[in-house]
Design a protein around this motif. Structure first.
Motif, PDB file in Angstrom:
ATOM      1  N   GLU A  20      28.901  61.378  51.519  1.00  0.00           N
ATOM      2  CA  GLU A  20      27.808  60.417  51.475  1.00  0.00           C
ATOM      3  C   GLU A  20      26.566  60.995  52.141  1.00  0.00           C
ATOM      4  O   GLU A  20      26.660  61.725  53.131  1.00  0.00           O
ATOM      5  CB  GLU A  20      28.186  59.136  52.223  1.00  0.00           C
ATOM      6  N   VAL A  70      23.689  60.118  54.531  1.00  0.00           N
ATOM      7  CA  VAL A  70      23.455  59.089  55.536  1.00  0.00           C
ATOM      8  C   VAL A  70      22.355  59.534  56.496  1.00  0.00           C
ATOM      9  O   VAL A  70      21.965  60.709  56.527  1.00  0.00           O
ATOM     10  CB  VAL A  70      24.745  58.775  56.328  1.00  0.00           C
ATOM     11  N   ASP A  71      21.863  58.576  57.295  1.00  0.00           N
ATOM     12  CA  ASP A  71      20.916  58.908  58.352  1.00  0.00           C
ATOM     13  C   ASP A  71      21.676  59.101  59.653  1.00  0.00           C
ATOM     14  O   ASP A  71      22.921  59.112  59.672  1.00  0.00           O
ATOM     15  CB  ASP A  71      19.834  57.831  58.479  1.00  0.00           C
ATOM     16  N   TYR A  92      24.342  56.671  60.410  1.00  0.00           N
ATOM     17  CA  TYR A  92      25.388  56.600  59.385  1.00  0.00           C
ATOM     18  C   TYR A  92      25.137  55.528  58.340  1.00  0.00           C
ATOM     19  O   TYR A  92      26.077  55.037  57.712  1.00  0.00           O
ATOM     20  CB  TYR A  92      26.765  56.419  60.034  1.00  0.00           C
ATOM     21  N   ASN A  93      23.868  55.156  58.128  1.00  0.00           N
ATOM     22  CA  ASN A  93      23.524  54.266  57.032  1.00  0.00           C
ATOM     23  C   ASN A  93      23.251  55.111  55.787  1.00  0.00           C
ATOM     24  O   ASN A  93      22.589  56.146  55.865  1.00  0.00           O
ATOM     25  CB  ASN A  93      22.273  53.446  57.377  1.00  0.00           C
ATOM     26  N   ARG A  94      23.734  54.662  54.651  1.00  0.00           N
ATOM     27  CA  ARG A  94      23.495  55.405  53.419  1.00  0.00           C
ATOM     28  C   ARG A  94      22.005  55.419  53.078  1.00  0.00           C
ATOM     29  O   ARG A  94      21.310  54.415  53.251  1.00  0.00           O
ATOM     30  CB  ARG A  94      24.277  54.791  52.263  1.00  0.00           C
ATOM     31  N   ARG A 100      28.065  63.019  55.367  1.00  0.00           N
ATOM     32  CA  ARG A 100      29.326  62.634  56.005  1.00  0.00           C
ATOM     33  C   ARG A 100      30.460  62.772  54.996  1.00  0.00           C
ATOM     34  O   ARG A 100      30.383  62.259  53.887  1.00  0.00           O
ATOM     35  CB  ARG A 100      29.263  61.198  56.520  1.00  0.00           C
ATOM     36  N   THR A 137      30.485  65.361  59.988  1.00  0.00           N
ATOM     37  CA  THR A 137      29.127  65.249  59.466  1.00  0.00           C
ATOM     38  C   THR A 137      28.388  66.570  59.631  1.00  0.00           C
ATOM     39  O   THR A 137      28.524  67.250  60.646  1.00  0.00           O
ATOM     40  CB  THR A 137      28.357  64.138  60.199  1.00  0.00           C
TER      41      THR A 137
END
Length: 276
Positions: free
Chosen positions: A91, A93-94, A97-99, A143, A157
């Motif tokens: 994924e 992410v920032d 861990y937000n997509r 991630r 990550t």
């Protein structure tokens, strides 16, 4: 006073049994308290590790061109054996861990799943954004997660640095030696390029070498080629000069362009002297 040997034997058995129960209880408590033991014991997932890396880990956001990096995720046991045929979810992410949708994986998606090979490895290409799609220098994170027993997940990550401002990216280059003699055999010169991003070495960063002359070639036989920087931000390429028969003049200058990104580059010159 007489001591009954049978009673003594029974007492010893009872004490031993109680000690065994106490030891089991102690072990059970310690195992519950420790969630990540240092040795691979307990549930099967404890002995498995995920590692993720991006190469290069720095890419520039061009005006018209997107740069690409390859992300490699590996799932292995502590003994180094790869975990084959496991599904790994990757994924974008920032830091929280937000997509996010900054650049994309192959297939123009921010989420992709891959199945590990015999070595426990999967690879996916990440294509970075254009300069108009970000407001400044920054980072994205990839991630990688693998489902394990029950609700357990194993993940890691990798950080990818994005350079938008060309002033943050710099390159210097030199040729060693700067003078070659064209004789019966061709001479060589090593082109060394140092790339910095924000003042720090840009690791595994692609550097383009362009020969603006019909004299000589690079070591791979091309007149345009590329090489990635090492951990010190240095990329090298060998220039192979002409022989006597390949020169019409007594001397000539060979210009070589060393470029990173779309707009950042320098020129190095090599003087070729024809031997009689």
């Amino acid at each position: 006073m007489k001591v009954d040997p049978m009673k003594t034997h029974k007492t010893a058995i009872v004490i031993a049994a109680l000690l065994g129960v106490a030891l089991l209880a102690s072990v059970s408590c310690k195992r519950d308290a420790v969630s990540q033991p240092s040795s691979p014991v307990g549930p099967s997932s404890i002995g498995v590790m995920m590692s993720v890396e991006a190469s290069p880990n720095v890419i520039s956001a061009g005006i018209n061109q997107r740069q690409m990096t390859t992300v490699t995720a590996t799932l292995k046991k502590y003994d180094g054996s790869g975990q084959a045929n496991r599904t790994i979810l990757l994924e974008l992410v920032d830091a929280a861990y937000n997509r996010i949708n900054v650049g994309y994986f192959e297939g123009s998606t921010s989420v992709v799943s891959k199945t590990t090979d015999s070595g426990g490895t999967v690879r996916v290409n990440y294509v970075g954004p254009l300069s108009s799609e970000i407001t400044g220098d920054g980072s994205v994170y990839v991630r990688a997660s693998a489902a394990w027993e029950g609700s357990q997940f194993i993940n890691d990550t990798a950080q990818i640095f994005l350079v938008r401002d060309s002033s943050e990216l710099s390159v210097t280059a030199k040729a060693v030696p700067e003078v070659l003699y064209a004789g019966a055999s061709a001479g060589t010169s090593l082109i060394q390029a140092t790339v910095l991003a924000g003042g720090q070495p840009a690791k595994n960063f692609p550097v383009f070498f362009v020969l603006n002359s019909n004299l000589g070639k690079f070591i791979d036989g091309r007149v345009q080629t590329t090489s990635n920087t090492n951990d010190q931000g240095v990329a090298t390429m060998t220039y192979v000069g002409p022989t006597t028969d390949e020169m019409s003049y007594s001397s000539d200058t060979v210009p070589i362009i060393v470029q990173v990104g779309e707009t950042v580059g320098v020129q190095v010159n090599i003087l070729i002297i024809r031997q009689k």
